[in-house]
Design a protein around this motif. Structure first.
Motif, PDB file in Angstrom:
ATOM      1  N   UNK A  69     -76.374 -31.788  16.717  1.00 21.41           N
ATOM      2  CA  UNK A  69     -77.641 -31.989  17.415  1.00 21.41           C
ATOM      3  C   UNK A  69     -78.735 -32.338  16.418  1.00 21.41           C
ATOM      4  N   UNK A  70     -79.727 -33.059  16.931  1.00 25.28           N
ATOM      5  CA  UNK A  70     -80.953 -33.347  16.185  1.00 25.28           C
ATOM      6  C   UNK A  70     -81.985 -32.345  16.688  1.00 25.28           C
ATOM      7  N   UNK A  71     -82.244 -31.346  15.877  1.00 24.34           N
ATOM      8  CA  UNK A  71     -83.173 -30.277  16.223  1.00 24.34           C
ATOM      9  C   UNK A  71     -84.569 -30.705  15.783  1.00 24.34           C
ATOM     10  N   UNK A  72     -85.487 -30.875  16.726  1.00 21.52           N
ATOM     11  CA  UNK A  72     -86.845 -31.337  16.432  1.00 21.52           C
ATOM     12  C   UNK A  72     -87.850 -30.247  16.781  1.00 21.52           C
ATOM     13  N   UNK A  73     -89.112 -30.504  16.477  1.00 20.09           N
ATOM     14  CA  UNK A  73     -90.184 -29.578  16.834  1.00 20.09           C
ATOM     15  C   UNK A  73     -90.285 -29.400  18.352  1.00 20.09           C
ATOM     16  N   UNK A  74     -89.811 -30.390  19.110  1.00 21.69           N
ATOM     17  CA  UNK A  74     -89.877 -30.365  20.567  1.00 21.69           C
ATOM     18  C   UNK A  74     -88.562 -29.940  21.220  1.00 21.69           C
ATOM     19  N   UNK A  75     -87.597 -29.485  20.452  1.00 20.07           N
ATOM     20  CA  UNK A  75     -86.289 -29.110  20.981  1.00 20.07           C
ATOM     21  C   UNK A  75     -85.225 -30.088  20.524  1.00 20.07           C
ATOM     22  N   UNK A  76     -84.111 -30.105  21.216  1.00 24.47           N
ATOM     23  CA  UNK A  76     -82.997 -30.983  20.865  1.00 24.47           C
ATOM     24  C   UNK A  76     -83.342 -32.403  21.319  1.00 24.47           C
ATOM     25  N   UNK A  77     -83.464 -33.311  20.363  1.00 19.96           N
ATOM     26  CA  UNK A  77     -83.842 -34.689  20.668  1.00 19.96           C
ATOM     27  C   UNK A  77     -82.673 -35.641  20.729  1.00 19.96           C
ATOM     28  N   UNK A  78     -81.506 -35.183  20.328  1.00 22.12           N
ATOM     29  CA  UNK A  78     -80.332 -36.045  20.358  1.00 22.12           C
ATOM     30  C   UNK A  78     -79.086 -35.254  20.037  1.00 22.12           C
ATOM     31  N   UNK A  79     -77.948 -35.865  20.335  1.00 14.45           N
ATOM     32  CA  UNK A  79     -76.674 -35.206  20.057  1.00 14.45           C
ATOM     33  C   UNK A  79     -75.591 -36.237  19.834  1.00 14.45           C
ATOM     34  N   UNK A  80     -74.547 -35.798  19.130  1.00 20.15           N
ATOM     35  CA  UNK A  80     -73.337 -36.598  18.948  1.00 20.15           C
ATOM     36  C   UNK A  80     -72.154 -35.665  19.145  1.00 20.15           C
ATOM     37  N   UNK A  81     -71.229 -36.057  20.024  1.00 20.70           N
ATOM     38  CA  UNK A  81     -70.066 -35.230  20.332  1.00 20.70           C
ATOM     39  C   UNK A  81     -68.810 -35.992  19.946  1.00 20.70           C
ATOM     40  N   UNK A  82     -67.961 -35.348  19.129  1.00 25.92           N
ATOM     41  CA  UNK A  82     -66.748 -35.982  18.614  1.00 25.92           C
ATOM     42  C   UNK A  82     -65.536 -35.079  18.840  1.00 25.92           C
ATOM     43  N   UNK A  83     -64.368 -35.696  18.816  1.00 21.72           N
ATOM     44  CA  UNK A  83     -63.128 -34.925  18.883  1.00 21.72           C
ATOM     45  C   UNK A  83     -62.004 -35.715  18.201  1.00 21.72           C
ATOM     46  N   UNK A  84     -60.961 -35.010  17.752  1.00 23.92           N
ATOM     47  CA  UNK A  84     -59.866 -35.682  17.037  1.00 23.92           C
ATOM     48  C   UNK A  84     -58.951 -36.458  17.982  1.00 23.92           C
ATOM     49  N   UNK A  85     -58.413 -37.546  17.454  1.00 25.97           N
ATOM     50  CA  UNK A  85     -57.398 -38.346  18.134  1.00 25.97           C
ATOM     51  C   UNK A  85     -56.365 -38.737  17.082  1.00 25.97           C
ATOM     52  N   UNK A  86     -55.343 -39.405  17.530  1.00 25.31           N
ATOM     53  CA  UNK A  86     -54.314 -39.852  16.592  1.00 25.31           C
ATOM     54  C   UNK A  86     -53.958 -41.295  16.909  1.00 25.31           C
ATOM     55  N   UNK A  87     -53.991 -42.132  15.888  1.00 27.28           N
ATOM     56  CA  UNK A  87     -53.628 -43.537  16.032  1.00 27.28           C
ATOM     57  C   UNK A  87     -52.202 -43.736  15.541  1.00 27.28           C
TER      58      UNK A  87
END
Length: 159
Positions: A55-73
């Motif tokens: 998360x991007x924690x800002x003075x105004x709260x959470x301003x953004x997020x990135x969610x990832x998970x593993x995969x296999x190629x």
């Protein structure tokens, strides 16, 4: 604007869900979000973690997020999938997206993955331009294929 990129905590999941709902609205899929805060907490912080969230924690709260998970190629080996990188509309252009993407790339590099992949909707030219400027290759000749719950049930009934 002051901000800090960090791993999400359980108490962030309410704001993360708001960002997910904002993205769904932006993509004209307002009714598509089915998960709850409890789902995010149990899936991301339970005994078997299904994802990692930054998360991007800002003075105004959470301003953004990135969610990832593993995969296999089968071609490359371990890879990381970026499910969503979301910056709230009022904070776009502030550097949060770049900072979140940098954190995801560092995380993938630390894991030793061979690739990080994600999808971007074809009409979101600002996002496509952003990713290409960061060095990502947007593969416009590939189509996303999915079976949702109903599709899986229908498939199994027919086969």
């Amino acid at each position: 604007m002051n901000y800090r990129i960090r791993k999400a905590r359980t108490e962030d999941m309410g704001q993360v869900l708001q960002l997910i709902q904002e993205l769904a609205s932006f993509e004209k899929e307002t009714d598509a979000v089915e998960i709850s805060i409890d789902d995010l907490v149990s899936d991301g912080f339970g005994e078997e973690k299904l994802f990692q969230c930054f998360v991007a924690d800002t003075d105004e709260g959470i301003g953004g997020m990135a969610l990832v998970y593993p995969r296999y190629s089968t071609w490359k080996g371990p890879v990381l999938h970026l499910e969503d990188l979301i910056v709230t509309e009022k904070m776009r252009g502030s550097g949060l997206g770049s900072a979140l993407l940098t954190e995801v790339v560092k995380y993938g590099n630390d894991l030793g993955v061979k690739r990080i992949s994600w999808e971007v909707i074809d009409w979101n030219e600002p996002a496509i331009t952003f990713y290409e400027k960061k060095g990502a290759r947007v593969m416009r000749d590939w189509d996303v294929v999915q079976l949702d719950e109903k599709g899986m049930k229908d498939f199994l009934e027919k086969n």
